[in-house]
Scaffold this motif. Structure first.
Motif, PDB file in Angstrom:
ATOM      1  N   ARG A 193       0.945  -1.254   0.048  1.00 42.49           N
ATOM      2  CA  ARG A 193      -0.028   0.089  -0.070  1.00 42.49           C
ATOM      3  C   ARG A 193       0.805   1.409  -0.036  1.00 42.49           C
ATOM      4  NH1 ARG A 193      -5.466  -1.335   1.529  1.00 42.49           N
ATOM      5  NH2 ARG A 193      -5.372  -3.395   2.439  1.00 42.49           N
ATOM      6  N   GLN A 194       2.108   1.089  -0.251  1.00 42.14           N
ATOM      7  CA  GLN A 194       2.998   2.251   0.131  1.00 42.14           C
ATOM      8  C   GLN A 194       2.870   3.469  -0.988  1.00 42.14           C
ATOM      9  OE1 GLN A 194       4.890   2.881   2.377  1.00 42.14           O
ATOM     10  NE2 GLN A 194       6.289   1.084   2.963  1.00 42.14           N
ATOM     11  N   SER A 195       2.741   4.561  -0.389  1.00 49.02           N
ATOM     12  CA  SER A 195       2.828   6.003  -1.170  1.00 49.02           C
ATOM     13  C   SER A 195       4.346   6.475  -0.938  1.00 49.02           C
ATOM     14  CB  SER A 195       1.507   6.742  -0.553  1.00 49.02           C
ATOM     15  OG  SER A 195       1.478   7.962  -1.090  1.00 49.02           O
ATOM     16  N   ASN A 196       4.365   7.545  -1.853  1.00 54.06           N
ATOM     17  CA  ASN A 196       5.659   8.261  -1.735  1.00 54.06           C
ATOM     18  C   ASN A 196       5.414   9.709  -1.637  1.00 54.06           C
ATOM     19  OD1 ASN A 196       8.082   9.610  -1.816  1.00 54.06           O
ATOM     20  ND2 ASN A 196       8.983   7.789  -3.004  1.00 54.06           N
ATOM     21  N   PRO A 197       5.367  10.363  -0.642  1.00 53.22           N
ATOM     22  CA  PRO A 197       4.853  11.766  -0.619  1.00 53.22           C
ATOM     23  C   PRO A 197       5.796  12.927  -1.278  1.00 53.22           C
ATOM     24  CG  PRO A 197       5.796  11.130   1.716  1.00 53.22           C
ATOM     25  CD  PRO A 197       5.705  10.097   0.857  1.00 53.22           C
ATOM     26  N   SER A 198       6.890  12.413  -1.848  1.00 58.64           N
ATOM     27  CA  SER A 198       7.818  13.064  -2.736  1.00 58.64           C
ATOM     28  C   SER A 198       7.293  13.064  -4.072  1.00 58.64           C
ATOM     29  CB  SER A 198       9.121  12.791  -2.734  1.00 58.64           C
ATOM     30  OG  SER A 198       9.542  11.467  -3.475  1.00 58.64           O
ATOM     31  N   GLY A 199       6.708  11.964  -4.385  1.00 62.14           N
ATOM     32  CA  GLY A 199       6.155  11.912  -5.986  1.00 62.14           C
ATOM     33  C   GLY A 199       4.638  12.578  -5.642  1.00 62.14           C
ATOM     34  N   ALA A 200       3.747  12.598  -4.504  1.00 59.09           N
ATOM     35  CA  ALA A 200       2.758  13.299  -4.339  1.00 59.09           C
ATOM     36  C   ALA A 200       2.891  14.782  -4.543  1.00 59.09           C
ATOM     37  CB  ALA A 200       1.938  12.806  -2.938  1.00 59.09           C
ATOM     38  N   SER A 201       3.858  15.450  -4.053  1.00 55.43           N
ATOM     39  CA  SER A 201       4.322  16.705  -4.081  1.00 55.43           C
ATOM     40  C   SER A 201       4.721  17.028  -5.302  1.00 55.43           C
ATOM     41  CB  SER A 201       5.681  17.109  -3.096  1.00 55.43           C
ATOM     42  OG  SER A 201       5.281  16.681  -1.790  1.00 55.43           O
ATOM     43  N   ALA A 202       5.289  16.478  -6.232  1.00 53.48           N
ATOM     44  CA  ALA A 202       5.715  16.637  -7.578  1.00 53.48           C
ATOM     45  C   ALA A 202       4.434  16.685  -8.312  1.00 53.48           C
ATOM     46  CB  ALA A 202       6.684  15.671  -8.087  1.00 53.48           C
ATOM     47  N   LEU A 203       3.553  15.862  -8.217  1.00 52.20           N
ATOM     48  CA  LEU A 203       2.247  16.078  -9.010  1.00 52.20           C
ATOM     49  C   LEU A 203       1.340  17.146  -8.401  1.00 52.20           C
ATOM     50  CD1 LEU A 203       1.016  12.217  -8.811  1.00 52.20           C
ATOM     51  CD2 LEU A 203       1.950  13.477 -10.752  1.00 52.20           C
ATOM     52  N   ALA A 204       1.707  17.628  -7.347  1.00 47.56           N
ATOM     53  CA  ALA A 204       0.843  18.858  -6.741  1.00 47.56           C
ATOM     54  C   ALA A 204       1.408  20.097  -7.230  1.00 47.56           C
ATOM     55  CB  ALA A 204       0.929  18.708  -5.173  1.00 47.56           C
ATOM     56  N   MET A 205       2.526  19.897  -7.647  1.00 45.00           N
ATOM     57  CA  MET A 205       3.413  21.207  -8.188  1.00 45.00           C
ATOM     58  C   MET A 205       3.479  21.394  -9.710  1.00 45.00           C
ATOM     59  SD  MET A 205       6.713  21.687  -5.527  1.00 45.00           S
ATOM     60  CE  MET A 205       7.032  20.127  -5.065  1.00 45.00           C
ATOM     61  N   ASP A 206       3.513  20.426 -10.399  1.00 38.53           N
ATOM     62  CA  ASP A 206       3.605  20.347 -11.722  1.00 38.53           C
ATOM     63  C   ASP A 206       2.674  21.486 -12.598  1.00 38.53           C
ATOM     64  OD1 ASP A 206       5.116  19.247 -14.168  1.00 38.53           O
ATOM     65  OD2 ASP A 206       3.190  18.590 -14.552  1.00 38.53           O
ATOM     66  N   GLY A 207       3.533  22.353 -13.384  1.00 35.94           N
ATOM     67  CA  GLY A 207       3.006  23.199 -14.145  1.00 35.94           C
ATOM     68  C   GLY A 207       2.080  24.539 -13.404  1.00 35.94           C
ATOM     69  N   ARG A 208       2.442  24.573 -12.143  1.00 36.26           N
ATOM     70  CA  ARG A 208       1.615  25.760 -11.399  1.00 36.26           C
ATOM     71  C   ARG A 208       2.519  27.044 -11.372  1.00 36.26           C
ATOM     72  NH1 ARG A 208      -0.360  23.633  -5.593  1.00 36.26           N
ATOM     73  NH2 ARG A 208      -0.984  25.646  -5.501  1.00 36.26           N
ATOM     74  N   VAL A 209       1.905  27.991 -11.312  1.00 35.44           N
ATOM     75  CA  VAL A 209       2.391  29.174 -11.125  1.00 35.44           C
ATOM     76  C   VAL A 209       1.891  29.723  -9.804  1.00 35.44           C
ATOM     77  CG1 VAL A 209       2.851  31.613 -11.977  1.00 35.44           C
ATOM     78  CG2 VAL A 209       2.748  29.584 -13.541  1.00 35.44           C
ATOM     79  N   LEU A 210       2.904  29.978  -8.872  1.00 36.40           N
ATOM     80  CA  LEU A 210       2.497  30.407  -7.569  1.00 36.40           C
ATOM     81  C   LEU A 210       2.669  31.858  -7.237  1.00 36.40           C
ATOM     82  CD1 LEU A 210       3.641  27.191  -5.577  1.00 36.40           C
ATOM     83  CD2 LEU A 210       1.448  27.820  -6.403  1.00 36.40           C
ATOM     84  N   GLU A 211       1.847  32.695  -6.731  1.00 35.33           N
ATOM     85  CA  GLU A 211       2.178  33.930  -6.651  1.00 35.33           C
ATOM     86  C   GLU A 211       2.821  34.314  -5.065  1.00 35.33           C
ATOM     87  OE1 GLU A 211       1.940  36.318  -8.934  1.00 35.33           O
ATOM     88  OE2 GLU A 211       0.893  35.014 -10.400  1.00 35.33           O
ATOM     89  N   THR A 212       3.710  34.991  -5.018  1.00 28.55           N
ATOM     90  CA  THR A 212       4.493  35.249  -3.866  1.00 28.55           C
ATOM     91  C   THR A 212       4.793  36.914  -3.802  1.00 28.55           C
ATOM     92  OG1 THR A 212       6.995  35.032  -4.355  1.00 28.55           O
ATOM     93  CG2 THR A 212       5.792  33.268  -4.106  1.00 28.55           C
ATOM     94  N   ALA A 213       5.055  37.154  -2.637  1.00 26.45           N
ATOM     95  CA  ALA A 213       5.596  38.639  -2.421  1.00 26.45           C
ATOM     96  C   ALA A 213       6.708  39.038  -3.305  1.00 26.45           C
ATOM     97  CB  ALA A 213       5.731  38.877  -0.990  1.00 26.45           C
ATOM     98  N   ASP A 214       7.316  37.974  -3.672  1.00 26.91           N
ATOM     99  CA  ASP A 214       8.648  38.274  -4.407  1.00 26.91           C
ATOM    100  C   ASP A 214       8.489  38.005  -6.004  1.00 26.91           C
ATOM    101  OD1 ASP A 214      10.736  39.040  -2.307  1.00 26.91           O
ATOM    102  OD2 ASP A 214       9.911  36.934  -1.743  1.00 26.91           O
ATOM    103  N   GLY A 215       7.100  37.776  -6.353  1.00 28.90           N
ATOM    104  CA  GLY A 215       6.859  37.741  -7.881  1.00 28.90           C
ATOM    105  C   GLY A 215       6.332  36.117  -7.923  1.00 28.90           C
ATOM    106  N   PRO A 216       5.879  35.915  -9.204  1.00 30.92           N
ATOM    107  CA  PRO A 216       5.479  34.601  -9.538  1.00 30.92           C
ATOM    108  C   PRO A 216       6.618  33.599  -9.576  1.00 30.92           C
ATOM    109  CG  PRO A 216       4.881  36.193 -11.238  1.00 30.92           C
ATOM    110  CD  PRO A 216       5.970  36.831 -10.444  1.00 30.92           C
ATOM    111  N   VAL A 217       6.223  32.268  -9.067  1.00 33.02           N
ATOM    112  CA  VAL A 217       7.245  31.042  -9.188  1.00 33.02           C
ATOM    113  C   VAL A 217       6.581  30.271 -10.040  1.00 33.02           C
ATOM    114  CG1 VAL A 217       8.357  29.448  -7.877  1.00 33.02           C
ATOM    115  CG2 VAL A 217       8.153  31.683  -6.842  1.00 33.02           C
ATOM    116  N   GLU A 218       7.270  29.667 -11.012  1.00 34.07           N
ATOM    117  CA  GLU A 218       6.671  28.538 -11.796  1.00 34.07           C
ATOM    118  C   GLU A 218       7.431  27.266 -11.682  1.00 34.07           C
ATOM    119  OE1 GLU A 218       5.795  27.435 -16.614  1.00 34.07           O
ATOM    120  OE2 GLU A 218       6.709  29.247 -16.078  1.00 34.07           O
TER     121      GLU A 218
END
Length: 421
Positions: A193-218
């Motif tokens: 049943r193993q999951s890998n939270p590093s892979g889950a994190s990669a899927l959660a981040m892929d293609g996203r542009v995150l707005e921050t106080a220092d500008g967008p992070v893609e």
């Protein structure tokens, strides 16, 4: 050209339809190009990973997620091909559709089918389903060969890991750009049943542009196998190198991510050149110095150690989440002139690596390869490794979804902190 394009589009549509509507939706695109003699290999060449597909836990997980149709849909698209070139294109399109579906689920754009959105396992098992179909199928066109099968398999594998879809958006004002990698589930013989939270994190981040106080992070992301031999063949460098070549470099930050130890994040300071031999997902062990492919830029004398260039102190001080964040300098070495391993903080001059701060497994190796490439290219990219906490499970071994969500959220915060400091 027109036919190849039409079939490639059909292959992507076929898999997307299969994943969203069920088996009844997989017949029409294939029927339009059906090969007259599409058969099955009597004894397909499968690996240990594929033998776990029959486990009831796996079949249930795939059925609940809707990813169980991947193999059938891929077979239909390959049987529709009438040349090796078409088959490769169909496999690549199917792999991209599978990756895109997993990313859409992880980021909440598509229903997870009763599973948590953060669950990375359907992608892993569905990819293996697709690989098994490629190993078994015998398309009816005359030019099919085992060499063609290998190329089809590589196209599907590369695409379904996100490796060939890491292009960054063209914007008028350049964002901070980050390339990250995670890993498949592993130690499946202990707990299927193993999951890998590093892979889950990669899927959660892929293609996203995150707005921050220092500008967008893609952020663009890939997921690596937990297999020694693909690493020796250069899968890590193939994913990262196009973004790091001087004159074409389009990332500011490149981070490898994996699952580490219980209860804390580790920002690994040192990466060692040694392979420790822990069994991979095919139960294969490899030891010795990390082999760098000859076609990859490398220093004349391969270094025993590479180090992080991430802003680790700023990352540690600026992120607060469910888990503490540690900057880890502890390595194991054989000092120059010595024979016995010594564990200490930071390597000494001329020592031989036994274990990096992140260990001697593929986690350490992913970090070593990317930072050794950085140094060989002479670039100043911020690069290093994040070890996320071990994901706990319930009494049955089923991963705790709230804990995985907390790990993913804090991982994203650390990646953004690396990009903006």
């Amino acid at each position: 050209m027109i036919r190849r394009t039409a079939l490639t589009i059909a292959a992507a549509a076929l898999l997307t339809t299969a994943l969203t509507t069920g088996a009844a939706g997989i017949t029409s695109p294939a029927t339009a190009y059906a090969a007259p003699h599409c058969g099955t290999v009597a004894e397909p060449q499968l690996r240990v990973e594929h033998t776990r597909l029959d486990d009831p836990v796996v079949t249930d997980l795939l059925a609940r997620s809707g990813f169980d149709r991947t193999g059938t849909a891929l077979r239909a698209s390959l049987c529709a091909a009438d040349s090796s070139r078409e088959a490769i294109g169909a496999a690549r399109a199917a792999g991209r559709a599978l990756w895109a579906r997993a990313v859409d689920v992880a980021q909440g754009r598509v229903d997870a089918g009763g599973l948590p959105a953060s669950d990375d396992r359907p992608l892993y098992w569905a990819r293996l389903l697709g690989q098994a179909e490629i190993a078994a199928v015998e398309p009816g066109f005359p030019s099919w060969s085992e060499d063609a099968r290998a190329k089809v398999l590589r196209a599907f594998e590369t695409a379904s890991r996100g490796v060939d879809t890491t292009a960054f958006a063209a914007t008028e004002h350049r964002d901070q750009r980050v390339l990250v990698s995670g890993f498949d589930p592993f130690t499946l013989d202990r707990n299927i049943r193993q999951s890998n939270p590093s892979g889950a994190s990669a899927l959660a981040m892929d293609g996203r542009v995150l707005e921050t106080a220092d500008g967008p992070v893609e952020i663009q992301a890939v997921v690596f196998p937990v297999l020694w031999d693909p690493f020796a063949e250069g899968i890590v460098e193939r994913a990262f190198m196009p973004h790091l070549i001087p004159g074409k470099r389009d990332v500011d930050t490149a981070i490898t991510i994996s699952q580490g130890r219980a209860g804390k994040f580790d920002l690994e300071y040192w990466n060692g050149a040694n392979r420790g031999g822990f069994g991979d997902n095919d139960r294969i062990s490899r030891t010795g110095m990390i082999p760098i492919p000859s076609e990859v830029p490398h220093e004349e004398q391969q270094p025993q150690w590479t180090r992080t260039s991430l802003p680790t102190e700023a990352m540690q001080s600026s992120v607060s989440g469910a888990f503490p964040i540690n900057i880890n300098h502890v390595i194991t070495e054989i000092p120059a002139g010595g024979t016995a391993p010594v564990t200490r903080e930071d390597p000494t001059p001329g020592s031989t690596a036994v274990s990096g701060a992140g260990g001697d497994y593929l986690s350490n190796e992913s970090a070593y390869r990317t930072t050794a490439l950085r140094d060989a290219l002479g670039i100043r990219t911020k690069q290093g490794h994040i070890h996320v906490p071990v994901l706990s499970g319930d009494a049955s071994g089923e991963p705790l979804p709230d804990m995985r969500g907390d790990i993913v959220a804090e991982t994203i915060d650390l990646v953004v902190a690396a990009a903006t400091n």
